[in-house]
Design an enzyme around this catalytic site. Structure first.
Site, PDB file in Angstrom:
ATOM      1  N   THR A   1      60.262 -60.829 -24.551  1.00 33.36           N
ATOM      2  CA  THR A   1      61.240 -61.663 -23.606  1.00 33.36           C
ATOM      3  C   THR A   1      62.526 -61.348 -23.907  1.00 33.36           C
ATOM      4  O   THR A   1      63.001 -60.369 -24.837  1.00 33.36           O
ATOM      5  CB  THR A   1      61.060 -63.095 -23.813  1.00 33.36           C
ATOM      6  OG1 THR A   1      61.361 -63.447 -25.545  1.00 33.36           O
ATOM      7  CG2 THR A   1      59.698 -63.814 -23.652  1.00 33.36           C
TER       8      THR A   1
ATOM      9  N   GLU B   1      56.290 -57.603 -22.966  1.00 35.81           N
ATOM     10  CA  GLU B   1      56.486 -56.496 -23.832  1.00 35.81           C
ATOM     11  C   GLU B   1      57.831 -56.983 -24.569  1.00 35.81           C
ATOM     12  O   GLU B   1      58.693 -56.346 -24.779  1.00 35.81           O
ATOM     13  CB  GLU B   1      56.594 -55.175 -23.206  1.00 35.81           C
ATOM     14  CG  GLU B   1      55.101 -54.784 -22.810  1.00 35.81           C
ATOM     15  CD  GLU B   1      55.064 -53.256 -22.568  1.00 35.81           C
ATOM     16  OE1 GLU B   1      55.689 -52.736 -23.295  1.00 35.81           O
ATOM     17  OE2 GLU B   1      54.252 -52.968 -21.827  1.00 35.81           O
TER      18      GLU B   1
ATOM     19  N   ILE C   1      46.151 -60.778 -21.155  1.00 33.26           N
ATOM     20  CA  ILE C   1      45.760 -59.260 -21.763  1.00 33.26           C
ATOM     21  C   ILE C   1      45.664 -58.433 -20.357  1.00 33.26           C
ATOM     22  O   ILE C   1      44.631 -58.683 -19.349  1.00 33.26           O
ATOM     23  CB  ILE C   1      44.277 -59.111 -22.456  1.00 33.26           C
ATOM     24  CG1 ILE C   1      44.629 -59.997 -23.784  1.00 33.26           C
ATOM     25  CG2 ILE C   1      44.212 -57.785 -22.580  1.00 33.26           C
ATOM     26  CD1 ILE C   1      45.845 -59.590 -24.522  1.00 33.26           C
TER      27      ILE C   1
ATOM     28  N   GLY D   1      52.753 -64.898 -29.501  1.00 27.72           N
ATOM     29  CA  GLY D   1      53.407 -63.882 -28.587  1.00 27.72           C
ATOM     30  C   GLY D   1      54.382 -63.009 -29.241  1.00 27.72           C
ATOM     31  O   GLY D   1      53.887 -61.891 -29.581  1.00 27.72           O
ATOM     32  N   SER D   2      55.504 -63.257 -29.099  1.00 27.54           N
ATOM     33  CA  SER D   2      56.595 -62.246 -29.865  1.00 27.54           C
ATOM     34  C   SER D   2      56.545 -62.333 -31.286  1.00 27.54           C
ATOM     35  O   SER D   2      57.055 -61.456 -32.029  1.00 27.54           O
ATOM     36  CB  SER D   2      57.762 -62.671 -29.430  1.00 27.54           C
ATOM     37  OG  SER D   2      57.867 -62.530 -27.840  1.00 27.54           O
TER      38      SER D   2
ATOM     39  N   ALA E   1      45.106 -55.740 -26.694  1.00 24.30           N
ATOM     40  CA  ALA E   1      44.911 -56.925 -27.102  1.00 24.30           C
ATOM     41  C   ALA E   1      45.506 -57.469 -28.240  1.00 24.30           C
ATOM     42  O   ALA E   1      44.976 -57.296 -29.419  1.00 24.30           O
ATOM     43  CB  ALA E   1      43.494 -57.215 -27.239  1.00 24.30           C
TER      44      ALA E   1
END
Length: 384
Positions: free
Chosen positions: A363, A361, A154, A128-129, A121
């Protein structure tokens, strides 16, 4: 792992994937769930812990062995691998690499056996990134912590037994600093999981929002050093990116096989469409890119195992392979023509499934930033 033993494991995985899972792909896509008997078969084979340490019930495969198994998993619906992917990958690896001995003993054997499903999580609406937007907080309260916030996208959240949660424990720090990681029981008071998301593809691989409403956890829920959680996330994400690259290779192999078989038998004007040179060209392009991607993944995995490159190589592999499989699935639909647009055709499903690989994981754009930044820093360019 001994080479002969690993060869047996890989052969067993191939048989399971191609003889048991592949025939049920359409069912998984339509029902949006993995049948219980497939989960049991995966657990019996040890797939919930193949990448976890042997001393804690796993198989302890190397990265080079991991990607070879991923080539096999990638040949079928991504939902099958996703079922046990977080146990072996981003959730399980945080505990295996950074957890205390007590945490390892408490969780890893049950994760490896498939008795527990772990979930990672990290992602949020504004994080995000880039960790700078992470809003979930962890504040000290007596001899424990109180976690408050929300996460989205998640994987395995609806079926998770535990969450590896990343929260800002030092509000004065910026970016990736001041973030800590915790093990949180999915049944803890204040934990709420939303309904599983309806996605473009990868049906059967469930993702959802998770909310932490003043969730109290004990002091020993902290994984590793306080404030160093994001560094842990980056470490396990790098391994995960290489694994994703290998899954893309497996999917590309599958759609190539489907395309060749179709082109060799489907007829237009009384002759197989495989006689048309432009059809041959699409097949040839996919084959050439597939060979390049497979070789790249194996080479990067070897350098990951040696410690030579655990960051730039995995990002490069993830970038190239995720973009490659997008092109491969697109060509596969084109080879199949109108049939390739029907939901009953495997290549249509893989076309939808493949799109996510360029997003999660990290972009493709994030991978380019990682790669370019690392190369330029190595050349002496100062950080801003």
């Amino acid at each position: 792992m001994d080479a002969d033993v690993f060869a047996e494991v890989k052969d067993a995985v191939r048989r399971l994937v191609r003889e048991v899972v592949v025939p049920r792909e359409e069912e998984i896509d339509l029902d949006d769930r993995i049948p219980d008997e497939l989960r049991s078969a995966a657990a019996e084979m040890g797939l919930f812990g193949y990448a976890l340490p042997e001393e804690h019930g796993g198989l302890g495969v190397s990265m080079s062995e991991d990607v070879q198994l991923a080539f096999e998993f990638g040949y079928t619906t991504p939902a099958f691998r996703s079922l046990f992917g977080t146990n072996n990958g981003i959730a399980g690896q945080v505990i295996a690499r950074f957890g205390s001995e007590e945490q390892k003993k408490a969780y890893l054997p049950r994760l490896a056996a498939g008795e527990l499903i772990g979930s990672f999580a990290l992602t949020e609406a504004e994080a995000g990134s880039d960790p700078a937007g992470l809003r979930t907080t962890a504040r000290r309260d007596g001899d424990g912590w109180v976690i408050t916030g929300g996460k989205r996208y998640i994987t395995n959240a609806p079926i998770a037994d535990l969450f590896v949660v990343f929260a800002r424990s030092d509000p004065q720090e910026k970016g990736g600093r001041g973030i800590s990681s915790f093990v949180v029981d999915a049944t803890a008071p204040g934990v709420t999981v939303g309904p599983h998301d309806k996605k473009m593809g990868q049906s059967g691989a469930w993702t959802a929002e998770v909310f932490f409403d003043d969730v109290r956890v004990p002091a020993d829920a902290l994984i590793g050093e306080e404030g160093r959680g994001y560094a842990k996330a980056l470490t396990v994400l790098s391994r995960g990116r290489l694994h994703i690259a290998a899954l893309c290779v497996g999917m590309a192999q599958r759609v190539l096989d489907e395309s060749v078989a179709y082109a060799a038998t489907a007829k237009q004007g009384g002759a197989p469409i495989g006689r048309f040179q432009l059809v041959q060209a699409m097949i040839a392009e996919t084959h050439a890119e597939l060979l390049a991607a497979r070789s790249m993944v194996l080479d990067v995995a070897a350098r990951y195992d040696s410690g030579e490159d655990t960051s730039v190589g995995p990002s490069s592999a993830k970038l190239f392979c995720s973009e490659m499989v997008g092109r491969a699935t697109d060509r596969a639909v084109q080879v199949h023509g109108g049939l390739g647009y029907l939901r009953t055709t495997p290549v249509e499903r893989f076309y939808r499934d493949a799109r996510l690989y360029r997003l999660y994981e990290g972009t493709s754009e994030v991978q380019k930033v990682i790669i370019g930044g690392a190369l330029l820093r190595a050349a002496g360019m100062p950080k801003p």
